[in-house]
Scaffold this motif. Sequence first.
Motif, mmCIF file in Angstrom:
data_model
loop_
_atom_site.group_PDB
_atom_site.id
_atom_site.type_symbol
_atom_site.label_atom_id
_atom_site.label_comp_id
_atom_site.label_asym_id
_atom_site.label_seq_id
_atom_site.Cartn_x
_atom_site.Cartn_y
_atom_site.Cartn_z
ATOM 1 N N GLY A 181 21.480 110.108 21.217
ATOM 2 C CA GLY A 181 20.332 110.031 20.328
ATOM 3 C C GLY A 181 19.209 109.274 21.005
ATOM 4 O O GLY A 181 19.375 108.731 22.096
ATOM 5 N N GLY A 182 18.040 109.255 20.365
ATOM 6 C CA GLY A 182 16.890 108.582 20.959
ATOM 7 C C GLY A 182 16.108 107.783 19.935
ATOM 8 O O GLY A 182 15.944 108.211 18.804
ATOM 9 N N MET A 183 15.626 106.619 20.350
ATOM 10 C CA MET A 183 14.870 105.738 19.468
ATOM 11 C C MET A 183 13.403 105.626 19.845
ATOM 12 O O MET A 183 12.640 104.956 19.164
ATOM 13 N N GLY A 184 12.991 106.275 20.957
ATOM 14 C CA GLY A 184 11.604 106.114 21.376
ATOM 15 C C GLY A 184 11.310 104.659 21.659
ATOM 16 O O GLY A 184 12.073 103.961 22.321
ATOM 17 N N TYR A 185 10.181 104.156 21.115
ATOM 18 C CA TYR A 185 9.814 102.756 21.355
ATOM 19 C C TYR A 185 10.113 101.851 20.152
ATOM 20 O O TYR A 185 9.578 100.742 20.050
ATOM 21 N N LEU A 186 10.984 102.283 19.244
ATOM 22 C CA LEU A 186 11.214 101.542 18.005
ATOM 23 C C LEU A 186 12.137 100.344 18.154
ATOM 24 O O LEU A 186 12.236 99.525 17.238
ATOM 25 N N ALA A 187 12.837 100.221 19.286
ATOM 26 C CA ALA A 187 13.771 99.095 19.451
ATOM 27 C C ALA A 187 13.595 98.461 20.827
ATOM 28 O O ALA A 187 14.475 98.535 21.683
ATOM 29 N N PHE B 96 19.640 102.707 13.399
ATOM 30 C CA PHE B 96 18.646 102.442 14.430
ATOM 31 C C PHE B 96 17.213 102.562 13.918
ATOM 32 O O PHE B 96 16.276 102.290 14.654
ATOM 33 N N GLY B 97 17.046 102.932 12.646
ATOM 34 C CA GLY B 97 15.709 103.031 12.096
ATOM 35 C C GLY B 97 15.330 101.881 11.198
ATOM 36 O O GLY B 97 14.166 101.743 10.818
ATOM 37 N N THR B 98 16.305 101.041 10.851
ATOM 38 C CA THR B 98 16.007 99.886 10.024
ATOM 39 C C THR B 98 16.163 98.610 10.843
ATOM 40 O O THR B 98 16.709 98.639 11.959
ATOM 41 N N GLU B 99 15.696 97.504 10.325
ATOM 42 C CA GLU B 99 15.742 96.253 11.069
ATOM 43 C C GLU B 99 17.157 95.695 11.090
ATOM 44 O O GLU B 99 17.795 95.523 10.057
ATOM 45 N N VAL B 100 17.647 95.412 12.297
ATOM 46 C CA VAL B 100 18.952 94.777 12.479
ATOM 47 C C VAL B 100 18.745 93.559 13.370
ATOM 48 O O VAL B 100 18.130 93.657 14.439
ATOM 49 N N ILE C 219 31.541 106.614 22.195
ATOM 50 C CA ILE C 219 30.306 105.958 22.634
ATOM 51 C C ILE C 219 29.099 106.798 22.220
ATOM 52 O O ILE C 219 29.092 108.018 22.394
ATOM 53 N N ALA C 220 28.082 106.139 21.682
ATOM 54 C CA ALA C 220 26.783 106.771 21.458
ATOM 55 C C ALA C 220 25.845 106.325 22.573
ATOM 56 O O ALA C 220 25.684 105.127 22.811
ATOM 57 N N LEU C 221 25.265 107.275 23.266
ATOM 58 C CA LEU C 221 24.258 106.997 24.290
ATOM 59 C C LEU C 221 22.896 107.049 23.617
ATOM 60 O O LEU C 221 22.527 108.065 23.025
ATOM 61 N N VAL C 222 22.164 105.959 23.697
ATOM 62 C CA VAL C 222 20.903 105.832 22.967
ATOM 63 C C VAL C 222 19.769 105.599 23.952
ATOM 64 O O VAL C 222 19.758 104.602 24.678
ATOM 65 N N GLY C 223 18.809 106.526 23.980
ATOM 66 C CA GLY C 223 17.670 106.395 24.869
ATOM 67 C C GLY C 223 16.546 105.597 24.231
ATOM 68 O O GLY C 223 16.349 105.635 23.011
ATOM 69 N N HIS C 224 15.800 104.867 25.067
ATOM 70 C CA HIS C 224 14.663 104.052 24.623
ATOM 71 C C HIS C 224 13.509 104.232 25.608
ATOM 72 O O HIS C 224 13.728 104.451 26.802
ATOM 73 N N THR C 225 12.286 104.111 25.118
ATOM 74 C CA THR C 225 11.103 104.250 25.966
ATOM 75 C C THR C 225 10.205 103.025 25.804
ATOM 76 O O THR C 225 10.440 102.162 24.958
#
Length: 304
Positions: free
Chosen positions: A273-279, A108-112, A229-235
Amino acid sequence: MRALALIACCLAGPAVAQDLALPAGAVLTYEEKRDPGSYALPTGAFAEGAIPAEVIEGAVLRQSYRVPGDIRTTLQLLAPLRTQIAASGYDIQFDCKTRRCGGFDFRFGTEVLPGPGMYVDLTDFRFLAARHPDGGAVSVLVSRSAAAGFVQIIRVGDAAEGGVSAAPGPVAPTPPGDSGQIARQLESLGRVVLADLSFQTGSSALGEGDFDSLTTLARYLAAFPNRRIALVGHTDAVGSLDNNIALSRQRAMSVLDRLVREHGVDRDQLEAGGMGYLAPLTSNLTAEGREANRRVEAVLVSTE
């Protein structure tokens, strides 16, 4: 593997011309060219909260491929490409598999590139980054599902030529109550937006009341106890990255707690986990875009 599909462009500068041969039946699912463009080439594994990367500028060609059939290992996908890249004069700078890359955080930190054209199993992927003495660069990300293999190739250099085809869009939020769609998206795309969840502004507490998406997700996990399942938060992009990553992770944990406490989901089937505003799903320049980007996704981690 028999070379049937060829990527008809050079890997880097004008002195290096190399066609990469992919497995038989490989189908182009995404292509985008930007000239000029830039790409953050990962140069190491995720560590101390970040992925080390080198930003390279020039013509950038992004492509993903789907390889139908029973791909037994990701090494089968990557090894022939690695050999071709090295043979064309590139120096392999970084080569890793899943946990050595950084696992969830690296993915989730690299470009996909967008799904469904590109799919990454969080428990089984490989990544390679290489540079050429003339200044060009190439990265390869491979993974697989039960039905196909997936290959992403991003290259930077003067010879990154090719047309731009229509690109698949991001994962669309699932309408509340559409239970079948949640299962279908998890199985076909590997992830789904839990669109009916609500949080107060700046708060990590999940709103009160019943949420159809959580009921459906709990039923899905009960029916398939081998799924995780991974629950991934985004802002949205308001505020600092560190604060947004923390907030997004806390919101994902709130969803996890609700699934375990009120829906009886086995804790071992979940992670957060959380990605903030990165995705982002879309631009943060409008109120509508910021609202769409504030979300929690369910990501299918494994089926074993």
